[in-house]
Design an enzyme around this catalytic site. Structure first.
Site, PDB file in Angstrom:
ATOM      1  N   ALA A  12       0.821  -1.218   0.000  1.00  0.00           N
ATOM      2  CA  ALA A  12       0.000   0.000   0.000  1.00  0.00           C
ATOM      3  C   ALA A  12       0.850   1.260   0.000  1.00  0.00           C
ATOM      4  O   ALA A  12       0.317   2.362   0.025  1.00  0.00           O
ATOM      5  CB  ALA A  12      -0.929  -0.012   1.212  1.00  0.00           C
ATOM      6  N   ARG A  17       8.696   9.089  -2.539  1.00  0.00           N
ATOM      7  CA  ARG A  17      10.113   9.414  -2.798  1.00  0.00           C
ATOM      8  C   ARG A  17      10.622   8.868  -4.131  1.00  0.00           C
ATOM      9  O   ARG A  17      11.708   9.215  -4.580  1.00  0.00           O
ATOM     10  CB  ARG A  17      10.986   8.925  -1.650  1.00  0.00           C
ATOM     11  CG  ARG A  17      11.134  10.017  -0.592  1.00  0.00           C
ATOM     12  CD  ARG A  17      11.958   9.559   0.569  1.00  0.00           C
ATOM     13  NE  ARG A  17      11.139   8.752   1.476  1.00  0.00           N
ATOM     14  CZ  ARG A  17      11.586   8.209   2.586  1.00  0.00           C
ATOM     15  NH1 ARG A  17      12.854   8.340   2.919  1.00  0.00           N
ATOM     16  NH2 ARG A  17      10.797   7.510   3.360  1.00  0.00           N
ATOM     17  N   GLY A  82      -0.439   1.837   9.764  1.00  0.00           N
ATOM     18  CA  GLY A  82       0.621   0.969  10.268  1.00  0.00           C
ATOM     19  C   GLY A  82       0.560  -0.441   9.718  1.00  0.00           C
ATOM     20  O   GLY A  82      -0.448  -0.853   9.137  1.00  0.00           O
TER      21      GLY A  82
HETATM   22  C1  UD1 Z   1       8.801  -1.647   9.540  1.00  0.00           C
HETATM   23  C2  UD1 Z   1       8.898  -2.364  10.880  1.00  0.00           C
HETATM   24  C3  UD1 Z   1      10.347  -2.263  11.392  1.00  0.00           C
HETATM   25  C4  UD1 Z   1      11.299  -2.851  10.380  1.00  0.00           C
HETATM   26  C5  UD1 Z   1      11.098  -2.174   9.020  1.00  0.00           C
HETATM   27  C6  UD1 Z   1      11.921  -2.885   7.940  1.00  0.00           C
HETATM   28  C7  UD1 Z   1       6.721  -2.151  11.914  1.00  0.00           C
HETATM   29  C8  UD1 Z   1       5.929  -1.438  12.945  1.00  0.00           C
HETATM   30  N1  UD1 Z   1       7.990  -1.757  11.799  1.00  0.00           N
HETATM   31  O1  UD1 Z   1       9.152  -0.290   9.726  1.00  0.00           O
HETATM   32  O2  UD1 Z   1      10.464  -2.970  12.612  1.00  0.00           O
HETATM   33  O3  UD1 Z   1      12.624  -2.720  10.802  1.00  0.00           O
HETATM   34  O4  UD1 Z   1       9.709  -2.258   8.619  1.00  0.00           O
HETATM   35  O5  UD1 Z   1      11.862  -2.155   6.761  1.00  0.00           O
HETATM   36  O6  UD1 Z   1       6.213  -3.052  11.262  1.00  0.00           O
HETATM   37  N2  UD1 Z   1       2.709  -0.568   4.897  1.00  0.00           N
HETATM   38  C9  UD1 Z   1       1.412  -0.624   4.495  1.00  0.00           C
HETATM   39  N3  UD1 Z   1       0.467   0.030   5.216  1.00  0.00           N
HETATM   40  C10 UD1 Z   1       0.772   0.728   6.335  1.00  0.00           C
HETATM   41  C11 UD1 Z   1       2.124   0.792   6.737  1.00  0.00           C
HETATM   42  C12 UD1 Z   1       3.077   0.122   6.006  1.00  0.00           C
HETATM   43  O7  UD1 Z   1       1.088  -1.260   3.489  1.00  0.00           O
HETATM   44  O8  UD1 Z   1      -0.145   1.290   6.945  1.00  0.00           O
HETATM   45  C13 UD1 Z   1       3.731  -1.275   4.108  1.00  0.00           C
HETATM   46  C14 UD1 Z   1       4.694  -0.350   3.383  1.00  0.00           C
HETATM   47  O9  UD1 Z   1       4.232  -0.054   2.093  1.00  0.00           O
HETATM   48  C15 UD1 Z   1       5.964  -1.137   3.362  1.00  0.00           C
HETATM   49  C16 UD1 Z   1       5.885  -1.964   4.615  1.00  0.00           C
HETATM   50  O10 UD1 Z   1       4.531  -2.016   4.983  1.00  0.00           O
HETATM   51  O11 UD1 Z   1       6.020  -2.001   2.243  1.00  0.00           O
HETATM   52  C17 UD1 Z   1       6.749  -1.400   5.716  1.00  0.00           C
HETATM   53  O12 UD1 Z   1       6.314  -0.099   6.012  1.00  0.00           O
HETATM   54  P1  UD1 Z   1       7.350   1.015   6.403  1.00  0.00           P
HETATM   55  O13 UD1 Z   1       6.580   2.240   6.758  1.00  0.00           O
HETATM   56  O14 UD1 Z   1       8.406   1.104   5.390  1.00  0.00           O
HETATM   57  O15 UD1 Z   1       7.989   0.324   7.663  1.00  0.00           O
HETATM   58  P2  UD1 Z   1       8.382   0.935   9.043  1.00  0.00           P
HETATM   59  O16 UD1 Z   1       7.141   1.196   9.821  1.00  0.00           O
HETATM   60  O17 UD1 Z   1       9.345   1.993   8.836  1.00  0.00           O
END
Ligand code: UD1
Length: 454
Positions: A12, A17, A82
């Protein structure tokens, strides 16, 4: 494995970026959208079902993944609250009841099936949850994996971590496997009381621990869990993929004179004893049989290259090209949607499109199949053992038979029967002495010009 498995791919991400009109997970590595790399890894671990959690361009993402997993279901996450919230978007799929559930990120394309299999193996061994970790060069920004006596006890997000926890270099890659049976109950227990106010999937660790269950972490190579959120990371992941593919090609018996300048596609197939010279780019759909040599500076896609075939230097082979045993496509030639049969030669400065060339036929330099009339494409068929003289234009649709001979510089608009000679150009005119007269006249004109009067 005998256990049913659902893979949930989080896709999602807005990917702002990337600065792109295209959604992030559809950007390609080795000619394949990132999310399809992830889906293929999931399928290779024996996943029965794929669920996609999508945002913008959800339909395009689902259509792309359905090329690999025709039954893939897409679930829209309308608000980004999240990773825990994202996984629950696929609630309906989870409720169908699977033994194992894998959570993968659509922007982490190099994840290896064997790593996913190790994570599932931990569930078989009794764990409720298994998290894939890695040791990045710089852990800043990642969730830290906190272990005690072989058990994973918590994942602490950077923003919520103490200084001591931030010093840990074992990080959450985001990929995890958990038991399907208790999944919904545990996912619904995730709250959002943290520094970002998000529903963290990582809270599953503590939820499972509180329920008295075992939680494990396994370590993956850093390269396979590298995520992409901008074009520089896209290029870095592409470079890692290419390096691994080149190494595999050489291990499998191909000679790469300058590996760093050869670019493969996700599906390039190479038999042993193929030689690839420097600066060669493969698009999707290429197979190369044993003994073939790809000379320098070629661009090849959608082509099957038979045993002992020679290609290039400077050849462009486009989709639908089939080069049979021992045939040759030489320098500055383009071939598209055409069959070049056994031992046939297309050696210099030629375009062959929508055509079939028979065995042992020789196509002279500068030959062009004129396949396009401005509206439609037409076919050129040339038989076996024929000779097409240099600089011939074959105006399709047209047929040249077996053992036929076409004179140099011909414009062939009518079929040429087997064994015939066809010449379609003006006859030569020779005027005795006239050449010398012209040379002398021109020399005199030059001498008559005074310097500076030009
Ligand atoms: C997440 C992890 C973190 C880990 C990191 C690795 C959590 C809370 N944290 O961090 O421990 O080290 O990944 O990269 O899980 N996404 C959605 N919907 C959302 C939020 C995220 O689809 O509401 C997807 C993003 O598109 C992405 C992935 O989930 O593909 C990870 O999301 P991102 O925001 O990059 O991860 P972090 O929260 O930074």
């Amino acid at each position: 494995m005998g256990r049913s498995c659902l893979s949930i791919i989080l896709a999602a991400g807005e990917g702002t970026r990337m600065k792109s009109a295209r959604t992030k997970v559809l950007h390609e590595i080795a000619g394949l959208p990132m999310v399809r790399h992830v889906a293929r890894a999931a399928l290779a671990t024996g996943s029965d079902r794929v669920a996609l959690v999508v945002g913008r361009d959800g339909e395009a993402v689902a259509a792309s993944v359905r090329a690999d997993a025709p039954q893939a279901a897409a679930f829209k996450q309308t608000e980004r609250l999240g990773t825990g919230h994202a996984v629950l978007a696929a609630r309906e799929a989870i409720a169908e009841g699977f033994d194992d559930i894998l959570v993968l990120f659509g922007d982490t394309p190099l994840i290896r099936p064997q790593t996913l299999k190790r994570a599932r193996a931990a569930l078989i061994a009794g764990a409720e949850l298994c998290v894939v970790g890695f040791r990045p060069k710089d852990p800043t920004g990642y969730g830290r994996l906190i272990e005690q006596a072989g058990e994973l006890v918590a994942i602490r997000e950077e923003k919520d971590a103490s200084d001591a926890e931030r010093a840990i270099d074992f990080c959450n890659a985001g990929v995890m496997a958990f038991r399907g049976e208790s999944a919904l109950e545990m996912l619904q227990a995730i709250g959002n009381a943290n520094a970002k106010g998000e529903y963290y999937l990582t809270d599953l660790v503590e939820i499972a621990r509180k329920a008295g269950r075992s939680v494990k972490a396994i370590e993956a190579e850093a390269y396979e869990v590298a995520g992409v959120d901008n074009r520089e990371k896209l290029a870095a992941v592409e470079a890692d993929w290419q390096a691994a593919r080149r190494a595999k090609a050489m291990r499998d018996g191909a000679t790469l004179q300058d590996p760093a300048s050869v670019f493969f596609a996700f599906d390039t197939e190479i038999e042993p004893d193929v030689t690839i010279e420097p600066s060669v780019v493969f698009g999707p759909g290429v197979t190369i049989a044993s003994g073939a040599v790809i000379h320098a500076f070629c661009h090849i896609e959608g082509t099957s290259i038979g045993p002992g075939v020679q290609v290039g230097p400077f050849a462009r082979l486009r989709p639908g090209t089939r080069l049979e045993d021992g045939s040759k496509v030489g320098n500055f030639c383009e071939v598209k949607n055409a069959r070049v049969s056994t031992g046939a030669k297309v050696n210099h400065l030629t375009y062959i499109g929508d055509a079939s060339i028979g065995a042992q036929t020789n196509i002279g330099a500068g030959t062009i199949t004129c396949n396009y009339d401005g509206a439609l494409k037409h076919e050129t068929i040339i038989g076996a053992g024929s000779f097409i003289g240099s600089n011939t234009a074959l105006v399709a649709p047209v047929r040249v038979g077996d053992g036929a001979y076409v004179g140099t510089g011909s414009v062939i608009t009518e079929d040429v029967p087997d064994g015939a000679l066809a010449i379609a150009r003006e006859r030569q005119v020779t005027k005795e002495g006239r050449g010398r007269q012209i040379i002398e006249r021109n020399a005199a004109a030059k001498a008559a010009k005074k310097p500076g009067t030009a």
